[in-house]
Motif scaffolding. Structure first.
Motif, PDB file in Angstrom:
ATOM      1  N   ILE A 131       0.845  -1.191   0.000  1.00  0.00           N
ATOM      2  CA  ILE A 131       0.000   0.000   0.000  1.00  0.00           C
ATOM      3  C   ILE A 131       0.881   1.243   0.000  1.00  0.00           C
ATOM      4  CG2 ILE A 131      -1.934  -1.123   1.168  1.00  0.00           C
ATOM      5  CD1 ILE A 131      -0.992   0.221   3.761  1.00  0.00           C
ATOM      6  N   GLU A 132       0.387   2.305  -0.618  1.00  0.00           N
ATOM      7  CA  GLU A 132       1.112   3.575  -0.618  1.00  0.00           C
ATOM      8  C   GLU A 132       0.711   4.388   0.603  1.00  0.00           C
ATOM      9  OE1 GLU A 132       1.105   5.967  -4.101  1.00  0.00           O
ATOM     10  OE2 GLU A 132       1.395   4.272  -5.469  1.00  0.00           O
ATOM     11  N   LYS A 133       1.687   5.104   1.169  1.00  0.00           N
ATOM     12  CA  LYS A 133       1.385   5.988   2.290  1.00  0.00           C
ATOM     13  C   LYS A 133       2.409   7.115   2.310  1.00  0.00           C
ATOM     14  CE  LYS A 133       2.056   4.343   6.415  1.00  0.00           C
ATOM     15  NZ  LYS A 133       1.983   3.418   7.576  1.00  0.00           N
ATOM     16  N   VAL A 134       2.062   8.205   2.968  1.00  0.00           N
ATOM     17  CA  VAL A 134       2.957   9.341   3.142  1.00  0.00           C
ATOM     18  C   VAL A 134       3.452   9.335   4.584  1.00  0.00           C
ATOM     19  CG1 VAL A 134       3.126  11.862   3.200  1.00  0.00           C
ATOM     20  CG2 VAL A 134       1.899  10.732   1.341  1.00  0.00           C
ATOM     21  N   VAL A 135       4.751   9.475   4.765  1.00  0.00           N
ATOM     22  CA  VAL A 135       5.331   9.502   6.099  1.00  0.00           C
ATOM     23  C   VAL A 135       6.259  10.701   6.211  1.00  0.00           C
ATOM     24  CG1 VAL A 135       5.165   7.018   6.446  1.00  0.00           C
ATOM     25  CG2 VAL A 135       7.230   7.968   5.428  1.00  0.00           C
ATOM     26  N   TYR A 136       6.385  11.211   7.421  1.00  0.00           N
ATOM     27  CA  TYR A 136       7.273  12.337   7.719  1.00  0.00           C
ATOM     28  C   TYR A 136       8.449  11.801   8.537  1.00  0.00           C
ATOM     29  CZ  TYR A 136       3.386  15.268   6.218  1.00  0.00           C
ATOM     30  OH  TYR A 136       2.384  15.851   5.485  1.00  0.00           O
ATOM     31  N   ILE A 137       9.669  12.085   8.074  1.00  0.00           N
ATOM     32  CA  ILE A 137      10.880  11.563   8.700  1.00  0.00           C
ATOM     33  C   ILE A 137      11.642  12.699   9.364  1.00  0.00           C
ATOM     34  CG2 ILE A 137      13.023  10.290   8.325  1.00  0.00           C
ATOM     35  CD1 ILE A 137      10.497   8.656   7.760  1.00  0.00           C
ATOM     36  N   ASP A 138      12.019  12.521  10.630  1.00  0.00           N
ATOM     37  CA  ASP A 138      12.750  13.543  11.367  1.00  0.00           C
ATOM     38  C   ASP A 138      14.150  13.746  10.784  1.00  0.00           C
ATOM     39  OD1 ASP A 138      13.191  15.468  13.262  1.00  0.00           O
ATOM     40  OD2 ASP A 138      13.563  14.072  14.908  1.00  0.00           O
ATOM     41  N   SER A 139      14.741  14.891  11.098  1.00  0.00           N
ATOM     42  CA  SER A 139      16.038  15.251  10.509  1.00  0.00           C
ATOM     43  C   SER A 139      17.217  14.504  11.130  1.00  0.00           C
ATOM     44  CB  SER A 139      16.271  16.756  10.646  1.00  0.00           C
ATOM     45  OG  SER A 139      16.244  17.140  12.019  1.00  0.00           O
ATOM     46  N   GLN A 140      17.023  13.854  12.260  1.00  0.00           N
ATOM     47  CA  GLN A 140      18.095  13.097  12.910  1.00  0.00           C
ATOM     48  C   GLN A 140      17.572  11.731  13.332  1.00  0.00           C
ATOM     49  OE1 GLN A 140      21.190  14.046  13.064  1.00  0.00           O
ATOM     50  NE2 GLN A 140      20.942  16.206  12.470  1.00  0.00           N
ATOM     51  N   ARG A 141      18.434  10.735  13.206  1.00  0.00           N
ATOM     52  CA  ARG A 141      18.097   9.430  13.745  1.00  0.00           C
ATOM     53  C   ARG A 141      18.487   9.385  15.220  1.00  0.00           C
ATOM     54  NH1 ARG A 141      20.295   5.528   8.969  1.00  0.00           N
ATOM     55  NH2 ARG A 141      21.961   7.066   9.003  1.00  0.00           N
ATOM     56  N   VAL A 142      17.901   8.466  15.960  1.00  0.00           N
ATOM     57  CA  VAL A 142      18.120   8.396  17.408  1.00  0.00           C
ATOM     58  C   VAL A 142      18.539   6.990  17.794  1.00  0.00           C
ATOM     59  CG1 VAL A 142      16.471  10.240  17.887  1.00  0.00           C
ATOM     60  CG2 VAL A 142      15.678   7.869  17.845  1.00  0.00           C
ATOM     61  N   GLU A 143      19.199   6.882  18.942  1.00  0.00           N
ATOM     62  CA  GLU A 143      19.582   5.561  19.450  1.00  0.00           C
ATOM     63  C   GLU A 143      18.332   4.795  19.861  1.00  0.00           C
ATOM     64  OE1 GLU A 143      22.466   5.607  22.510  1.00  0.00           O
ATOM     65  OE2 GLU A 143      24.035   6.513  21.263  1.00  0.00           O
ATOM     66  N   CYS A 144      18.344   3.499  19.560  1.00  0.00           N
ATOM     67  CA  CYS A 144      17.226   2.645  19.926  1.00  0.00           C
ATOM     68  C   CYS A 144      17.766   1.251  20.181  1.00  0.00           C
ATOM     69  CB  CYS A 144      16.155   2.635  18.829  1.00  0.00           C
ATOM     70  SG  CYS A 144      16.791   2.132  17.209  1.00  0.00           S
ATOM     71  N   SER A 145      16.919   0.382  20.672  1.00  0.00           N
ATOM     72  CA  SER A 145      17.335  -0.986  20.992  1.00  0.00           C
ATOM     73  C   SER A 145      16.505  -1.977  20.206  1.00  0.00           C
ATOM     74  CB  SER A 145      17.185  -1.262  22.498  1.00  0.00           C
ATOM     75  OG  SER A 145      18.038  -0.422  23.240  1.00  0.00           O
ATOM     76  N   MET A 162      21.330   0.291  18.204  1.00  0.00           N
ATOM     77  CA  MET A 162      21.308   0.723  16.815  1.00  0.00           C
ATOM     78  C   MET A 162      20.741   2.132  16.764  1.00  0.00           C
ATOM     79  SD  MET A 162      18.102  -1.731  15.677  1.00  0.00           S
ATOM     80  CE  MET A 162      17.968  -1.081  14.022  1.00  0.00           C
ATOM     81  N   THR A 163      20.600   2.684  15.585  1.00  0.00           N
ATOM     82  CA  THR A 163      19.926   3.968  15.432  1.00  0.00           C
ATOM     83  C   THR A 163      18.679   3.765  14.578  1.00  0.00           C
ATOM     84  OG1 THR A 163      21.236   4.564  13.486  1.00  0.00           O
ATOM     85  CG2 THR A 163      22.051   5.294  15.638  1.00  0.00           C
ATOM     86  N   CYS A 164      17.645   4.530  14.889  1.00  0.00           N
ATOM     87  CA  CYS A 164      16.367   4.390  14.206  1.00  0.00           C
ATOM     88  C   CYS A 164      15.920   5.732  13.632  1.00  0.00           C
ATOM     89  CB  CYS A 164      15.282   3.912  15.177  1.00  0.00           C
ATOM     90  SG  CYS A 164      15.491   2.234  15.780  1.00  0.00           S
ATOM     91  N   TYR A 165      15.089   5.656  12.585  1.00  0.00           N
ATOM     92  CA  TYR A 165      14.401   6.839  12.102  1.00  0.00           C
ATOM     93  C   TYR A 165      13.270   7.182  13.068  1.00  0.00           C
ATOM     94  CZ  TYR A 165      16.576   6.105   7.498  1.00  0.00           C
ATOM     95  OH  TYR A 165      17.450   5.934   6.469  1.00  0.00           O
ATOM     96  N   ARG A 166      12.977   8.482  13.199  1.00  0.00           N
ATOM     97  CA  ARG A 166      11.742   8.914  13.845  1.00  0.00           C
ATOM     98  C   ARG A 166      10.777   9.313  12.736  1.00  0.00           C
ATOM     99  NH1 ARG A 166      11.487  12.644  18.829  1.00  0.00           N
ATOM    100  NH2 ARG A 166      12.010  14.280  17.324  1.00  0.00           N
ATOM    101  N   TRP A 167       9.542   8.798  12.806  1.00  0.00           N
ATOM    102  CA  TRP A 167       8.581   9.074  11.749  1.00  0.00           C
ATOM    103  C   TRP A 167       7.195   9.301  12.335  1.00  0.00           C
ATOM    104  CZ3 TRP A 167       4.198   6.275  10.185  1.00  0.00           C
ATOM    105  CH2 TRP A 167       3.965   5.087  10.916  1.00  0.00           C
ATOM    106  N   ARG A 168       6.352   9.939  11.534  1.00  0.00           N
ATOM    107  CA  ARG A 168       4.956  10.127  11.918  1.00  0.00           C
ATOM    108  C   ARG A 168       4.114  10.252  10.656  1.00  0.00           C
ATOM    109  NH1 ARG A 168       5.777  15.834  15.146  1.00  0.00           N
ATOM    110  NH2 ARG A 168       6.649  17.087  13.461  1.00  0.00           N
TER     111      ARG A 168
END
Length: 274
Positions: free
Chosen positions: A191-205, A210-216
């Protein structure tokens, strides 16, 4: 088993290539072994339509026959070369990731292989193994590569090519449709969708740190973490993105992988963070 030429074989390459195509070996020309590499040839023998093509560096053999480890990025990103007109074009622009940073430049065919010109890259710092390999790769790209091995696509495996650097290293690339976890199968629909990606990735587990994208899903929605890659996105730190992606369900994913996969369809907007 296929072996590849040292410098003593270069002068007799045309004869050796014929031997390779007929017998599947270059053993008469070298003593250094390189198992599971494609048959030799000076072109891909399978011309593709013009348009972008992506190639992943999967093997780096040094002149003494030893292999260099090819580390991936924080989110598993491989080293990718993207040719805007395809690898078969006489010339064009090239971009991608070189181990740590993103690079751009131009490329052109030569009588024996390919050359890269006006290569520029970002200047982000990464762990030493990635920085060392990237430095070696960018230095090698300052002089032309000679094509010493090719193989058309076979089944699910993309076309392959081996270039020899001026320093004698053998770099094996495989054509990829995207830049995500290789070998993963997906639902053909998605499926197609629109997502917004933050300008910096963050540490995650995940399985480990690892580092992860932040999205909404909208500018007003709360941030969520995205643990996998976004296939086709050359992420630039400090830039926020609005993306149109295709979301796939991955059947029977590995234990360390997501059951959802995103493939980039279009960059709707880029906004540099202030």
């Amino acid at each position: 088993m296929l072996t590849f030429a040292r410098d003593t074989c270069v002068q007799r390459f045309a004869r050796c290539a014929v031997v390779a195509l007929l017998a599947g070996t270059l053993g008469a020309c070298t003593t250094a072994s390189a198992p599971d590499l494609p048959s030799a040839g000076t072109n891909l023998n399978q011309t593709q339509p013009s348009g972008p093509s992506r190639w992943e560096l999967v093997r780096w053999q040094q002149p003494d026959g030893s292999l260099r480890e090819i580390p991936h990025g924080d989110n598993g990103q491989p080293i990718i070369f993207e040719f805007n007109e395809g690898i078969d074009a006489a010339q064009g622009t090239v971009s991608g990731t070189s181990g740590c940073n993103r690079f751009t430049g131009s490329y052109g065919k030569t009588d024996t292989g390919i050359r890269f010109d006006r290569i520029a890259s970002t200047r982000m710092a990464c762990p030493p193994p990635r920085m060392e390999l990237e430095s070696s790769l960018l230095k090698a790209m300052q002089t032309p590569f000679a094509t010493v091995g090719t193989q058309p696509s076979a089944g699910s495996t993309g076309r392959q090519i081996i270039w020899k650097t001026a320093g004698g290293d053998l770099l094996q690339f495989v054509e990829r449709e995207g830049v995500g976890k290789r070998g993963a199968s997906v639902d053909a629909g998605g499926i197609e969708k629109v997502v917004y990606i933050d300008s910096q990735r963050v540490e995650c587990s995940g399985v480990g740190k690892m580092t992860c994208y932040r999205w909404r899903e909208s500018p007003q929605a709360p941030w969520q973490l995205w643990y996998g890659p976004i296939e086709g996105l050359d992420f630039e730190p400090g830039v926020a993105y609005k993306l149109r992606v295709r979301e796939y369900q991955v059947p029977n994913p590995p234990a360390d992988a997501s059951s959802i996969r995103w493939q980039l369809l279009n960059v709707e907007s880029r906004t540099r963070a202030k």
